[in-house]
Write a protein that holds these residues in place. Structure first.
Motif, PDB file in Angstrom:
ATOM      1  N   ILE A  76       0.716  -1.497  -0.463  1.00  0.00           N
ATOM      2  CA  ILE A  76       0.182  -0.276  -0.122  1.00  0.00           C
ATOM      3  C   ILE A  76       1.227   1.408  -0.466  1.00  0.00           C
ATOM      4  CG2 ILE A  76      -2.162   1.156   1.339  1.00  0.00           C
ATOM      5  CD1 ILE A  76      -2.631  -1.365   2.121  1.00  0.00           C
ATOM      6  N   ILE A  77       2.229   1.322   0.800  1.00  0.00           N
ATOM      7  CA  ILE A  77       3.085   2.307   0.332  1.00  0.00           C
ATOM      8  C   ILE A  77       3.812   3.253  -0.654  1.00  0.00           C
ATOM      9  CG2 ILE A  77       4.776   3.132   2.251  1.00  0.00           C
ATOM     10  CD1 ILE A  77       4.163   2.554   4.366  1.00  0.00           C
ATOM     11  N   PHE A  78       4.027   1.087  -0.943  1.00  0.00           N
ATOM     12  CA  PHE A  78       4.146   1.556  -2.302  1.00  0.00           C
ATOM     13  C   PHE A  78       3.559   1.426  -3.775  1.00  0.00           C
ATOM     14  CE2 PHE A  78       6.064   0.126  -6.727  1.00  0.00           C
ATOM     15  CZ  PHE A  78       7.288   0.978  -6.487  1.00  0.00           C
ATOM     16  N   LEU A  79       2.351   1.530  -3.176  1.00  0.00           N
ATOM     17  CA  LEU A  79       1.230   1.778  -4.255  1.00  0.00           C
ATOM     18  C   LEU A  79       0.948   3.660  -3.988  1.00  0.00           C
ATOM     19  CD1 LEU A  79      -1.312  -0.590  -5.021  1.00  0.00           C
ATOM     20  CD2 LEU A  79       0.093  -0.129  -6.333  1.00  0.00           C
ATOM     21  N   PHE A  80       0.950   4.207  -3.018  1.00  0.00           N
ATOM     22  CA  PHE A  80       0.828   5.060  -2.956  1.00  0.00           C
ATOM     23  C   PHE A  80       2.154   6.396  -3.495  1.00  0.00           C
ATOM     24  CE2 PHE A  80      -2.151   5.298   1.606  1.00  0.00           C
ATOM     25  CZ  PHE A  80      -2.869   5.028   1.009  1.00  0.00           C
ATOM     26  N   SER A  81       2.739   6.110  -3.208  1.00  0.00           N
ATOM     27  CA  SER A  81       4.417   6.989  -3.853  1.00  0.00           C
ATOM     28  C   SER A  81       4.170   6.624  -5.228  1.00  0.00           C
ATOM     29  CB  SER A  81       5.398   5.632  -3.245  1.00  0.00           C
ATOM     30  OG  SER A  81       6.310   6.713  -4.418  1.00  0.00           O
ATOM     31  N   TRP A  82       3.635   5.469  -5.952  1.00  0.00           N
ATOM     32  CA  TRP A  82       4.020   5.245  -6.895  1.00  0.00           C
ATOM     33  C   TRP A  82       2.914   6.539  -7.606  1.00  0.00           C
ATOM     34  CZ3 TRP A  82      -0.357   2.999  -9.997  1.00  0.00           C
ATOM     35  CH2 TRP A  82      -0.146   3.253 -11.739  1.00  0.00           C
ATOM     36  N   LEU A  83       1.516   6.292  -7.009  1.00  0.00           N
ATOM     37  CA  LEU A  83       0.002   7.514  -7.651  1.00  0.00           C
ATOM     38  C   LEU A  83       0.706   8.473  -7.739  1.00  0.00           C
ATOM     39  CD1 LEU A  83      -2.919   5.279  -6.291  1.00  0.00           C
ATOM     40  CD2 LEU A  83      -2.316   5.638  -8.262  1.00  0.00           C
ATOM     41  N   SER A  84       0.840   8.764  -6.393  1.00  0.00           N
ATOM     42  CA  SER A  84       1.521  10.789  -6.249  1.00  0.00           C
ATOM     43  C   SER A  84       2.837  10.861  -7.546  1.00  0.00           C
ATOM     44  CB  SER A  84       2.630  10.757  -4.787  1.00  0.00           C
ATOM     45  OG  SER A  84       3.534  11.346  -5.246  1.00  0.00           O
ATOM     46  N   TYR A  85       3.881   9.854  -8.138  1.00  0.00           N
ATOM     47  CA  TYR A  85       4.569   9.976  -9.368  1.00  0.00           C
ATOM     48  C   TYR A  85       3.812  10.635 -10.324  1.00  0.00           C
ATOM     49  CZ  TYR A  85       8.585  10.194  -6.865  1.00  0.00           C
ATOM     50  OH  TYR A  85       9.652  10.474  -6.508  1.00  0.00           O
ATOM     51  N   LYS A  86       2.689   9.567 -10.871  1.00  0.00           N
ATOM     52  CA  LYS A  86       1.306   9.166 -11.912  1.00  0.00           C
ATOM     53  C   LYS A  86       0.640  10.122 -11.812  1.00  0.00           C
ATOM     54  CE  LYS A  86       4.058   5.781 -13.512  1.00  0.00           C
ATOM     55  NZ  LYS A  86       4.395   6.098 -15.032  1.00  0.00           N
ATOM     56  N   ILE A  87      -0.119  10.507 -10.792  1.00  0.00           N
ATOM     57  CA  ILE A  87      -1.011  12.084 -10.105  1.00  0.00           C
ATOM     58  C   ILE A  87      -0.805  13.061 -10.383  1.00  0.00           C
ATOM     59  CG2 ILE A  87      -3.016  12.502  -9.125  1.00  0.00           C
ATOM     60  CD1 ILE A  87      -3.870   9.999  -8.788  1.00  0.00           C
ATOM     61  N   TYR A  88       0.990  14.102 -10.052  1.00  0.00           N
ATOM     62  CA  TYR A  88       1.373  14.681 -10.115  1.00  0.00           C
ATOM     63  C   TYR A  88       1.188  15.881 -11.256  1.00  0.00           C
ATOM     64  CZ  TYR A  88       4.177  18.591  -8.489  1.00  0.00           C
ATOM     65  OH  TYR A  88       4.471  20.788  -8.128  1.00  0.00           O
ATOM     66  N   PRO A  89       1.725  15.535 -12.482  1.00  0.00           N
ATOM     67  CA  PRO A  89       1.491  15.965 -13.353  1.00  0.00           C
ATOM     68  C   PRO A  89       0.096  16.657 -13.764  1.00  0.00           C
ATOM     69  CG  PRO A  89       2.465  13.790 -14.422  1.00  0.00           C
ATOM     70  CD  PRO A  89       2.112  13.692 -12.690  1.00  0.00           C
ATOM     71  N   VAL A  90      -1.270  15.672 -13.229  1.00  0.00           N
ATOM     72  CA  VAL A  90      -3.035  16.341 -13.569  1.00  0.00           C
ATOM     73  C   VAL A  90      -2.865  17.030 -12.440  1.00  0.00           C
ATOM     74  CG1 VAL A  90      -5.049  15.375 -14.088  1.00  0.00           C
ATOM     75  CG2 VAL A  90      -3.203  13.982 -14.655  1.00  0.00           C
ATOM     76  N   GLU A  91      -3.354  16.535 -11.556  1.00  0.00           N
ATOM     77  CA  GLU A  91      -3.360  17.080 -10.114  1.00  0.00           C
ATOM     78  C   GLU A  91      -2.193  17.340  -8.929  1.00  0.00           C
ATOM     79  OE1 GLU A  91      -6.350  18.934  -9.205  1.00  0.00           O
ATOM     80  OE2 GLU A  91      -6.806  18.121 -10.731  1.00  0.00           O
ATOM     81  N   LYS A  92      -1.488  18.297  -8.905  1.00  0.00           N
ATOM     82  CA  LYS A  92      -0.277  18.904  -8.096  1.00  0.00           C
ATOM     83  C   LYS A  92      -0.583  18.135  -7.263  1.00  0.00           C
ATOM     84  CE  LYS A  92       1.913  21.926 -11.147  1.00  0.00           C
ATOM     85  NZ  LYS A  92       1.839  20.249 -12.627  1.00  0.00           N
ATOM     86  N   TRP A  93      -2.210  19.183  -6.300  1.00  0.00           N
ATOM     87  CA  TRP A  93      -2.438  19.119  -4.639  1.00  0.00           C
ATOM     88  C   TRP A  93      -2.463  17.489  -4.910  1.00  0.00           C
ATOM     89  CZ3 TRP A  93      -6.621  16.944  -2.672  1.00  0.00           C
ATOM     90  CH2 TRP A  93      -7.913  16.601  -3.453  1.00  0.00           C
ATOM     91  N   LEU A  94      -3.038  16.552  -5.092  1.00  0.00           N
ATOM     92  CA  LEU A  94      -3.773  15.211  -5.145  1.00  0.00           C
ATOM     93  C   LEU A  94      -2.273  13.823  -4.841  1.00  0.00           C
ATOM     94  CD1 LEU A  94      -5.650  13.595  -4.587  1.00  0.00           C
ATOM     95  CD2 LEU A  94      -5.816  12.963  -6.923  1.00  0.00           C
TER      96      LEU A  94
END
Length: 117
Positions: A76-94
């Motif tokens: 779950i922690i690894f998925l949170f980090s992965w999602l952070s890198y993938k979502i950042y270009p679309v939604e910076k706050w998320l």
């Protein structure tokens, strides 16, 4: 192509390199993600401790589900980090929120749970 150069190409195409070595992400996001991934250092200790739940369980299925829940935190922690890198270009706050979730969990454990033990 030489052997060493081919090895470097394999590294560049690996999952870890693609997720964590992105040049277009800000430094603060990388630091947040590395702090959130620091909890993975406790994975072997938590796994070892969770084995003892099977010493004398009253309900084996419930114990097994607790065992899976406790040991799935690293995924779950690894998925949170992965999602952070993938979502950042679309939604910076998320993208910034995802690594903060494990960090808030670490703070909760450090402030309220550990002093009571």
């Amino acid at each position: 192509m030489s052997g060493r150069l081919k090895d470097m190409e394999d590294v560049k195409h690996s999952l870890v390199y693609r997720v964590f070595q992105q040049k277009d992400r800000p430094r603060w996001l990388k630091i947040l993600n590395w702090i959130s991934l620091a909890g993975l250092l406790a994975t072997p200790l938590i796994f070892f401790g969770s084995i003892f739940m099977f010493d004398n369980p009253d309900n084996f299925l419930q114990t097994f589900l607790f065992f899976l829940a406790i040991n799935s935190y690293s995924i779950i922690i690894f998925l949170f980090s992965w999602l952070s890198y993938k979502i950042y270009p679309v939604e910076k706050w998320l993208g910034a929120l995802f690594p903060l979730i494990p960090i808030i969990g670490y703070l909760y454990i450090a402030i309220w749970i550990l002093p009571g033990t």
